[in-house]
Write a protein that holds these residues in place. Structure first.
Motif, PDB file in Angstrom:
ATOM      1  N   LYS A  31    -151.028  26.985 -33.226  1.00  0.00           N
ATOM      2  CA  LYS A  31    -150.356  26.001 -34.074  1.00  0.00           C
ATOM      3  C   LYS A  31    -151.395  25.407 -35.018  1.00  0.00           C
ATOM      4  N   PRO A  32    -151.062  25.149 -36.269  1.00  0.00           N
ATOM      5  CA  PRO A  32    -149.718  25.080 -36.868  1.00  0.00           C
ATOM      6  C   PRO A  32    -149.184  26.376 -37.476  1.00  0.00           C
ATOM      7  N   SER A  33    -149.778  27.536 -37.174  1.00  0.00           N
ATOM      8  CA  SER A  33    -149.257  28.790 -37.714  1.00  0.00           C
ATOM      9  C   SER A  33    -147.808  29.012 -37.264  1.00  0.00           C
ATOM     10  N   PRO A  34    -146.938  29.394 -38.204  1.00  0.00           N
ATOM     11  CA  PRO A  34    -145.555  29.697 -37.808  1.00  0.00           C
ATOM     12  C   PRO A  34    -145.476  30.844 -36.802  1.00  0.00           C
ATOM     13  N   ALA A  35    -146.495  31.708 -36.792  1.00  0.00           N
ATOM     14  CA  ALA A  35    -146.437  32.927 -35.969  1.00  0.00           C
ATOM     15  C   ALA A  35    -146.302  32.621 -34.481  1.00  0.00           C
ATOM     16  N   ILE A  36    -146.952  31.564 -34.000  1.00  0.00           N
ATOM     17  CA  ILE A  36    -146.861  31.248 -32.568  1.00  0.00           C
ATOM     18  C   ILE A  36    -145.454  30.755 -32.220  1.00  0.00           C
ATOM     19  N   PHE A  37    -144.812  30.056 -33.152  1.00  0.00           N
ATOM     20  CA  PHE A  37    -143.431  29.627 -32.914  1.00  0.00           C
ATOM     21  C   PHE A  37    -142.475  30.821 -32.966  1.00  0.00           C
ATOM     22  N   HIS A  38    -142.757  31.782 -33.842  1.00  0.00           N
ATOM     23  CA  HIS A  38    -141.907  32.979 -33.897  1.00  0.00           C
ATOM     24  C   HIS A  38    -141.996  33.765 -32.592  1.00  0.00           C
ATOM     25  N   GLN A  39    -143.197  33.808 -31.988  1.00  0.00           N
ATOM     26  CA  GLN A  39    -143.333  34.476 -30.686  1.00  0.00           C
ATOM     27  C   GLN A  39    -142.485  33.762 -29.628  1.00  0.00           C
ATOM     28  N   ALA A  40    -142.512  32.434 -29.667  1.00  0.00           N
ATOM     29  CA  ALA A  40    -141.717  31.660 -28.707  1.00  0.00           C
ATOM     30  C   ALA A  40    -140.215  31.874 -28.936  1.00  0.00           C
ATOM     31  N   LEU A  41    -139.810  31.916 -30.194  1.00  0.00           N
ATOM     32  CA  LEU A  41    -138.390  32.138 -30.497  1.00  0.00           C
ATOM     33  C   LEU A  41    -137.922  33.499 -29.997  1.00  0.00           C
ATOM     34  N   GLN A  42    -138.795  34.495 -30.075  1.00  0.00           N
ATOM     35  CA  GLN A  42    -138.443  35.813 -29.536  1.00  0.00           C
ATOM     36  C   GLN A  42    -138.174  35.718 -28.035  1.00  0.00           C
ATOM     37  N   LYS A  43    -138.983  34.940 -27.335  1.00  0.00           N
ATOM     38  CA  LYS A  43    -138.795  34.765 -25.892  1.00  0.00           C
ATOM     39  C   LYS A  43    -137.509  33.984 -25.595  1.00  0.00           C
ATOM     40  N   CYS A  44    -137.179  33.051 -26.477  1.00  0.00           N
ATOM     41  CA  CYS A  44    -135.914  32.318 -26.315  1.00  0.00           C
ATOM     42  C   CYS A  44    -134.715  33.234 -26.545  1.00  0.00           C
ATOM     43  N   GLY A  45    -134.906  34.218 -27.415  1.00  0.00           N
ATOM     44  CA  GLY A  45    -133.820  35.138 -27.717  1.00  0.00           C
ATOM     45  C   GLY A  45    -132.701  34.505 -28.507  1.00  0.00           C
ATOM     46  N   THR A  46    -133.061  33.518 -29.326  1.00  0.00           N
ATOM     47  CA  THR A  46    -132.035  32.829 -30.109  1.00  0.00           C
ATOM     48  C   THR A  46    -132.627  32.364 -31.428  1.00  0.00           C
ATOM     49  N   SER A  47    -131.808  31.786 -32.274  1.00  0.00           N
ATOM     50  CA  SER A  47    -132.256  31.351 -33.594  1.00  0.00           C
ATOM     51  C   SER A  47    -132.904  29.972 -33.520  1.00  0.00           C
ATOM     52  N   ALA A  48    -133.718  29.665 -34.530  1.00  0.00           N
ATOM     53  CA  ALA A  48    -134.497  28.418 -34.546  1.00  0.00           C
ATOM     54  C   ALA A  48    -133.610  27.181 -34.483  1.00  0.00           C
ATOM     55  N   ASP A  49    -132.407  27.242 -35.047  1.00  0.00           N
ATOM     56  CA  ASP A  49    -131.550  26.059 -35.064  1.00  0.00           C
ATOM     57  C   ASP A  49    -130.928  25.745 -33.704  1.00  0.00           C
ATOM     58  N   ARG A  50    -131.166  26.606 -32.718  1.00  0.00           N
ATOM     59  CA  ARG A  50    -130.731  26.332 -31.343  1.00  0.00           C
ATOM     60  C   ARG A  50    -131.889  25.815 -30.475  1.00  0.00           C
ATOM     61  N   VAL A  51    -133.035  25.555 -31.120  1.00  0.00           N
ATOM     62  CA  VAL A  51    -134.266  25.230 -30.382  1.00  0.00           C
ATOM     63  C   VAL A  51    -134.857  23.914 -30.884  1.00  0.00           C
ATOM     64  N   ALA A  52    -135.341  23.099 -29.950  1.00  0.00           N
ATOM     65  CA  ALA A  52    -136.106  21.888 -30.290  1.00  0.00           C
ATOM     66  C   ALA A  52    -137.544  22.072 -29.820  1.00  0.00           C
ATOM     67  N   HIS A  53    -138.450  21.296 -30.396  1.00  0.00           N
ATOM     68  CA  HIS A  53    -139.850  21.302 -29.955  1.00  0.00           C
ATOM     69  C   HIS A  53    -140.324  19.856 -29.865  1.00  0.00           C
ATOM     70  N   VAL A  54    -141.090  19.562 -28.805  1.00  0.00           N
ATOM     71  CA  VAL A  54    -141.596  18.209 -28.569  1.00  0.00           C
ATOM     72  C   VAL A  54    -143.115  18.268 -28.450  1.00  0.00           C
ATOM     73  N   GLY A  55    -143.799  17.442 -29.229  1.00  0.00           N
ATOM     74  CA  GLY A  55    -145.256  17.398 -29.139  1.00  0.00           C
ATOM     75  C   GLY A  55    -145.806  16.137 -29.771  1.00  0.00           C
TER      76      GLY A  55
END
Length: 243
Positions: free
Chosen positions: A166-190
């Motif tokens: 982070k803050p590279s988008p690539a690490i979030f894209h890897q996480a989204l692949q593991k979620c198996g869903t689109s970004a608008d179905r996901v929240a992030h807390v930090g």
């Protein structure tokens, strides 16, 4: 357009769910004491801050792209920190650094925030699945297990394993692949404004800033995207679960 209901919550770890117990200097000083050395925690903390800054600049993300591992990177940081504090014996530096690297896997080195476990349990009880996205080395799963947190998560993405931080988008894209869903179905807390809040929102994730010291009141984060304690989070997430 109808809103897509939330299904996942991604979590930062350090300074969000847990933090180093006491200070780095306290732990290094205790290790030094085992070898008959008297080092002051304040001196160690100053040396550590400078060494950590230098390594992070020269070898970002644990030097992964330069052939290092989290272990070699951290042992280098620890050796150089102790050397700055006048520990001169190379063999002793290696031993102390290796001990510290291993010791930081144990729960006694970490303090879980009082609101962490309840928030994770409440999110799960809402039917949300949980994952981790953290700029951390590969000890993280061991640390989370020792602190009693690992079982809450479906997966853990560390920046060392991902090869990008982070803050590279690539690490979030890897996480989204593991979620198996689109970004608008996901929240992030930090807890970090750029690495967590802005970076997650840049890929379409619902980013929330955990602002424990209440320092972002000025308006750079909309009130509905900011929580001062994790106790506030489940109700915010519940609003995003409504279709």
């Amino acid at each position: 357009m109808p809103r897509v209901p939330l299904r996942w919550v991604l979590w930062d770890i350090k300074d969000t769910l847990l933090k180093v117990r006491g200070s780095v200097g306290d732990h290094y000083s205790k290790e030094a004491g085992r070898w008959g050395l008297s080092l002051q925690p304040a001196e160690i903390n100053a040396a550590f801050r400078e060494t950590f800054r230098r390594y992070s600049s020269r070898y970002p993300n644990y030097g992964v792209s330069q052939g290092q591992t989290g272990q070699t990177w951290w042992i280098g940081v620890m050796r150089d920190t102790l050397a700055e504090c006048k520990v001169n014996d190379p063999a002793l530096l290696n031993t102390m650094a290796t001990n510290l690297y291993q010791d930081f896997c144990s729960a006694e080195k970490w303090e879980v925030f009082p609101d962490s476990k309840t928030a994770l349990e409440q999110c799960s009880s809402l039917g949300l699945k949980l994952g981790v996205v953290s700029n951390f080395d590969n000890r993280l799963e061991t640390i989370l297990r020792s602190c009693g947190l690992l079982s809450h998560f479906s997966f853990v993405v560390t920046s060392e394993a991902a090869g990008v931080a982070k803050p590279s988008p690539a690490i979030f894209h890897q996480a989204l692949q593991k979620c198996g869903t689109s970004a608008d179905r996901v929240a992030h807390v930090g807890d970090h404004y750029v690495y967590d809040y802005l970076a997650s929102r840049s890929v379409g994730i619902h980013g929330f800033l955990l602002d424990r010291d209440d320092s972002h009141k000025a308006g750079d984060v909309p009130q509905e995207h900011r929580v001062v304690t994790l106790d506030e989070l489940p109700s915010r997430l519940q609003e995003l679960m409504i279709e």
